[in-house]
Design a protein around this motif. Sequence first.
Motif, PDB file in Angstrom:
ATOM      1  N   LYS A  70       0.767  -1.112   0.003  1.00 55.17           N
ATOM      2  CA  LYS A  70      -0.113  -0.053  -0.070  1.00 55.17           C
ATOM      3  C   LYS A  70       0.821   1.289  -0.092  1.00 55.17           C
ATOM      4  CE  LYS A  70      -4.064  -2.149   0.847  1.00 55.17           C
ATOM      5  NZ  LYS A  70      -5.235  -1.899   0.133  1.00 55.17           N
ATOM      6  N   ASP A  71       2.110   0.975   0.346  1.00 53.69           N
ATOM      7  CA  ASP A  71       2.923   2.278   0.437  1.00 53.69           C
ATOM      8  C   ASP A  71       4.400   1.809   0.509  1.00 53.69           C
ATOM      9  OD1 ASP A  71       3.023   1.202   3.181  1.00 53.69           O
ATOM     10  OD2 ASP A  71       2.831   3.214   4.028  1.00 53.69           O
ATOM     11  N   ASN A  72       5.265   2.474   0.466  1.00 55.85           N
ATOM     12  CA  ASN A  72       6.742   2.097   0.456  1.00 55.85           C
ATOM     13  C   ASN A  72       7.509   1.708   1.685  1.00 55.85           C
ATOM     14  OD1 ASN A  72       7.478   2.049  -2.562  1.00 55.85           O
ATOM     15  ND2 ASN A  72       6.334   4.296  -2.118  1.00 55.85           N
ATOM     16  N   LYS A  73       8.330   0.791   2.027  1.00 57.81           N
ATOM     17  CA  LYS A  73       8.980   0.735   3.264  1.00 57.81           C
ATOM     18  C   LYS A  73      10.749   0.456   2.738  1.00 57.81           C
ATOM     19  CE  LYS A  73       5.269  -1.218   5.772  1.00 57.81           C
ATOM     20  NZ  LYS A  73       4.645  -0.127   5.852  1.00 57.81           N
ATOM     21  N   PHE A  74      11.429   1.300   3.218  1.00 57.69           N
ATOM     22  CA  PHE A  74      12.808   1.115   3.029  1.00 57.69           C
ATOM     23  C   PHE A  74      13.583   0.518   4.192  1.00 57.69           C
ATOM     24  CE2 PHE A  74      11.232   4.849   0.890  1.00 57.69           C
ATOM     25  CZ  PHE A  74      11.320   4.473  -0.365  1.00 57.69           C
ATOM     26  N   PHE A  75      14.570  -0.304   3.802  1.00 58.17           N
ATOM     27  CA  PHE A  75      15.333  -0.975   4.978  1.00 58.17           C
ATOM     28  C   PHE A  75      16.827  -0.798   4.726  1.00 58.17           C
ATOM     29  CE2 PHE A  75      11.138  -2.907   5.231  1.00 58.17           C
ATOM     30  CZ  PHE A  75      10.840  -2.811   6.677  1.00 58.17           C
ATOM     31  N   LYS A  76      17.475  -0.045   5.480  1.00 59.36           N
ATOM     32  CA  LYS A  76      18.897  -0.126   5.255  1.00 59.36           C
ATOM     33  C   LYS A  76      19.414  -1.344   5.524  1.00 59.36           C
ATOM     34  CE  LYS A  76      20.465   4.726   5.707  1.00 59.36           C
ATOM     35  NZ  LYS A  76      21.420   5.669   6.252  1.00 59.36           N
ATOM     36  N   LEU A  77      20.235  -1.859   4.622  1.00 64.80           N
ATOM     37  CA  LEU A  77      20.656  -3.224   4.947  1.00 64.80           C
ATOM     38  C   LEU A  77      22.340  -3.459   5.128  1.00 64.80           C
ATOM     39  CD1 LEU A  77      19.152  -6.015   2.733  1.00 64.80           C
ATOM     40  CD2 LEU A  77      18.463  -5.600   5.135  1.00 64.80           C
ATOM     41  N   GLN A  78      22.665  -3.864   6.432  1.00 62.25           N
ATOM     42  CA  GLN A  78      23.969  -4.117   6.447  1.00 62.25           C
ATOM     43  C   GLN A  78      24.494  -5.461   5.407  1.00 62.25           C
ATOM     44  OE1 GLN A  78      25.693  -2.022   7.977  1.00 62.25           O
ATOM     45  NE2 GLN A  78      23.541  -1.106   8.379  1.00 62.25           N
ATOM     46  N   PRO A  79      25.605  -5.384   5.110  1.00 64.21           N
ATOM     47  CA  PRO A  79      26.112  -6.398   4.140  1.00 64.21           C
ATOM     48  C   PRO A  79      25.914  -7.822   4.730  1.00 64.21           C
ATOM     49  CG  PRO A  79      27.797  -4.782   4.048  1.00 64.21           C
ATOM     50  CD  PRO A  79      26.627  -4.267   5.197  1.00 64.21           C
ATOM     51  N   ASP A  80      25.691  -8.163   5.903  1.00 66.55           N
ATOM     52  CA  ASP A  80      25.580  -9.380   6.306  1.00 66.55           C
ATOM     53  C   ASP A  80      24.125  -9.709   6.744  1.00 66.55           C
ATOM     54  OD1 ASP A  80      25.734  -7.480   8.445  1.00 66.55           O
ATOM     55  OD2 ASP A  80      26.947  -8.859   9.846  1.00 66.55           O
ATOM     56  N   GLU A  81      23.400  -8.853   6.482  1.00 64.56           N
ATOM     57  CA  GLU A  81      21.841  -8.766   7.069  1.00 64.56           C
ATOM     58  C   GLU A  81      21.243  -9.678   6.048  1.00 64.56           C
ATOM     59  OE1 GLU A  81      20.662  -4.795   8.064  1.00 64.56           O
ATOM     60  OE2 GLU A  81      18.877  -5.689   9.387  1.00 64.56           O
ATOM     61  N   ARG A  82      20.473 -10.756   6.524  1.00 68.05           N
ATOM     62  CA  ARG A  82      19.669 -11.574   5.572  1.00 68.05           C
ATOM     63  C   ARG A  82      18.338 -11.624   5.695  1.00 68.05           C
ATOM     64  NH1 ARG A  82      23.439 -10.893   3.122  1.00 68.05           N
ATOM     65  NH2 ARG A  82      25.113 -12.147   2.321  1.00 68.05           N
ATOM     66  N   ALA A  83      17.659 -10.943   6.871  1.00 69.82           N
ATOM     67  CA  ALA A  83      16.333 -11.141   6.995  1.00 69.82           C
ATOM     68  C   ALA A  83      15.750  -9.601   7.573  1.00 69.82           C
ATOM     69  CB  ALA A  83      16.016 -12.256   8.196  1.00 69.82           C
ATOM     70  N   ILE A  84      14.432  -9.559   7.201  1.00 70.45           N
ATOM     71  CA  ILE A  84      13.703  -8.351   7.677  1.00 70.45           C
ATOM     72  C   ILE A  84      12.232  -8.891   8.330  1.00 70.45           C
ATOM     73  CG2 ILE A  84      12.297  -6.275   6.832  1.00 70.45           C
ATOM     74  CD1 ILE A  84      15.376  -5.563   6.914  1.00 70.45           C
ATOM     75  N   GLU A  85      12.080  -8.236   9.393  1.00 72.96           N
ATOM     76  CA  GLU A  85      10.802  -8.637   9.824  1.00 72.96           C
ATOM     77  C   GLU A  85       9.819  -7.399   9.873  1.00 72.96           C
ATOM     78  OE1 GLU A  85      11.444 -12.558  12.821  1.00 72.96           O
ATOM     79  OE2 GLU A  85      10.107 -10.750  13.585  1.00 72.96           O
ATOM     80  N   ILE A  86       8.578  -7.599   9.648  1.00 66.91           N
ATOM     81  CA  ILE A  86       7.732  -6.551   9.621  1.00 66.91           C
ATOM     82  C   ILE A  86       6.364  -7.067  10.596  1.00 66.91           C
ATOM     83  CG2 ILE A  86       6.406  -4.661   8.452  1.00 66.91           C
ATOM     84  CD1 ILE A  86       8.089  -5.060   6.262  1.00 66.91           C
ATOM     85  N   ALA A  87       5.863  -6.364  11.303  1.00 70.30           N
ATOM     86  CA  ALA A  87       4.643  -6.444  11.815  1.00 70.30           C
ATOM     87  C   ALA A  87       3.280  -6.582  10.995  1.00 70.30           C
ATOM     88  CB  ALA A  87       4.117  -5.394  12.822  1.00 70.30           C
ATOM     89  N   LYS A  88       2.429  -7.439  11.242  1.00 71.76           N
ATOM     90  CA  LYS A  88       1.156  -7.572  10.010  1.00 71.76           C
ATOM     91  C   LYS A  88       0.583  -6.457  10.235  1.00 71.76           C
ATOM     92  CE  LYS A  88       0.916 -12.508   9.768  1.00 71.76           C
ATOM     93  NZ  LYS A  88       0.305 -14.075   9.904  1.00 71.76           N
ATOM     94  N   SER A  89       0.621  -5.715  11.503  1.00 75.21           N
ATOM     95  CA  SER A  89      -0.194  -4.462  11.420  1.00 75.21           C
ATOM     96  C   SER A  89       0.397  -3.608  10.458  1.00 75.21           C
ATOM     97  CB  SER A  89      -0.347  -3.948  13.063  1.00 75.21           C
ATOM     98  OG  SER A  89       0.839  -3.613  13.374  1.00 75.21           O
ATOM     99  N   ARG A  90       1.518  -3.630  10.102  1.00 70.48           N
ATOM    100  CA  ARG A  90       2.226  -2.544   9.252  1.00 70.48           C
ATOM    101  C   ARG A  90       2.421  -2.942   7.665  1.00 70.48           C
ATOM    102  NH1 ARG A  90       0.167  -0.287  12.506  1.00 70.48           N
ATOM    103  NH2 ARG A  90       1.118   1.052  14.129  1.00 70.48           N
TER     104      ARG A  90
END
Lengths: 284, 253
Positions: A70-90
Motif C-alpha cells: 500500500k505504501d513504500n518501506k525502505f530498510f537499510k541493509l548491512q552487508p551481512d543482514e539476511r532477514a527483515i521482519e515487519i508486523a502484520k499491522s504494518r
Amino acid sequence: MIYKKDANFPYPVLTNTSNSYESGGFTLSVDLKENTDNYRFDIEYEVESEFLQRLLARKQAQLFLIIQSKDNKFFKLQPDERAIEIAKSRLSINTRTSIQMSIQATTDISFRDNEDINDFYREFKDDIVVPKHALLGFSNTVIFEGSSTKPFDLFERKIDATLKSDIKVELGSETIVIHYKNEDLQFAGMPMSGTLNNPYIYMGLQKALHRFATNPDYGDDGHVYLDDVELPTDQLDAKLYRLMKAKMVYELDVDSLDEVIYKISDRVIEKYATAVKGLEASGD
Amino acid sequence: MEIKLLSKGYKKNEQFYNDFLNDTIESNDDYFSDETVYIKAAPDFPIYMAKRSEEVRKQLFLEAFETVGNHYLGSNRELHFDEQFCHSLLVLKKRDFLLREYPEIKDSITNFNNIVLKNFDWENYIYKTVIGAEYITDLVEDEATRKHYYEVIVDNLDLFNYMIKYEVFRNKQFVFNILSIVDELGLSSVLKKKITDRDDLGDDVRVGRQVLLEFNKSYPVVMSPMLEKEELKEIFMEYLGYYVNVAELEILV
C-alpha cells in the motif's frame, strides 16, 4: 519506489537487464515466512560487480531493501543482514507486494576504478562521476500476492434479468464474468450442464486474451512475448499469465488466440462436442 | 466486535442506499460475503471533514487521528487498510453515528456515496487518517509531540495529500521528514503560495507541490525517500530556491 524500467541513466547502472556492466547482474530471491504477528522476509542476493562490492564494504554505497504494497518501506541493509521482519499491522500481503533491492551512492563516486563496465563506458570511465544519493544498481523484483490458499478461479457466472442480450461476457477485476439473462440459458438441470456451457467459456477466454494481447503494457501490435512480461498487476491478467506460463505458452498474438485457448483450456470444445453427442445418443 | 464483510456490488447501488436508510442491510444476507472479522473495539471518529470551517476541520482531524491512532492500528493491516472492511464497519456499526453527524447523507445517494462509500484512496478522509496516524504513532512516542505533528499535517494538508497520492513519496520516513522540515523552518505559508508569474507551469500551481515535483523528477538520481532528514533538508532548500527567493525568507538552514 520499486524501479522496473530500463530508464536512460547518464551513467552505468547494474541491473539484470541492462548491458552497461560487462556481465553479471543483481539478483534477489526472497522467502516469505510468517507467524501470528509478523512477516519475515529471508533474503538472498548477489551483486555481481566487484567495484560495487568494494563500495558497499567501504560504505561509499548503501544497500536498501524496498517493500512496496500500500505504501513504500525502505530498510537499510548491512552487508551481512539476511532477514527483515515487519508486523502484520504494518504490512499487507494480500494486495500485491513487490520487493526489490537497490544500491545508493552515499558520496560522489568516480568510476575510474570500475573494471566491470562495458567497453562503451570503459573508454571514458575516468570522466564518470556519479553524484551522492544516486542509484547505482537495482535487482529484479520479487512479488507476493497473499496467501496461496485463495482460489484462482477464472470464471464467475451470474444471472441478470435486465440484460439486453441473452448473455453478456464481462471482464471483471479478477474473473471473467458470464452474465445470463435467465437460468435456463445455463442448461440448468440438464445432464452435463456444466460442459454445455463450454462455448461461453471459450468466448470469455477469447475476450480476455484479446485484451491481454492488445495491452500495450505487455507487447506491441497485439503480439506479446510472455517471457518479456512481468506478472501483471491486473488480477485477471495475472491469472491468465500464470495459466499460460503453466501451459507452456510463450507467445500470444491476436491472430493465434484460438491456438492459445486450445493449449490452456483443457479441451473445452472437445468435451462440449462429446456432451452434445451424448445427448443425441440418449434419445429425444 | 464481529463485523460481517460486504461482498462486492454494494457500491453505487440505489437499493443498498435505501436499505441503509431503512436499516435493513444487516438482515439481508445477499449483501454479505461469507467472511467475518473480529476487532477489539471500534470507537466513533470523524470520517468526513469537507465543507467545514478551517478551525472545525482541524478539530475533527485531530479527533480522528487520535482515535484511529489509539484504537485501530493494532489490527492486521489487511484489515484497517481495506476498503471493504471500512465500508462494512460504517454501514453495519456506525449507522446512527453517521446519520447524526452527517445528516446530508439522507438527502441523496450522491452524498451517501461521497461520505460513506468513498473509494479508499488518498482522497478518502479515513485513508488519510489511517496513514497519517500510523506514520506519526510509529515515529513519535510522546503524546504531546504526536498531537503537534497531527496539527502539522492538517496545517499542510495540500502537501500531505500530494505525498500520499504519489507512490514514490508514500513512505513513513519521507512524509515525516518533509513535515518536520516544513515545521522547523516555518515554511507552511510559503509552500501554500500560488505561483503567479510562471505561465509555463499550468493553473493553480503552488510552491509546495512544485518542490515535491522536483523531488519526483529527480528520482532515482536523487533517491529522496531514503535520505536522512538533514540531507533532505539541503535538497529541499535547493528546490525551494527554484520558486522563491530563499534569501528573503529569513530562515536558518
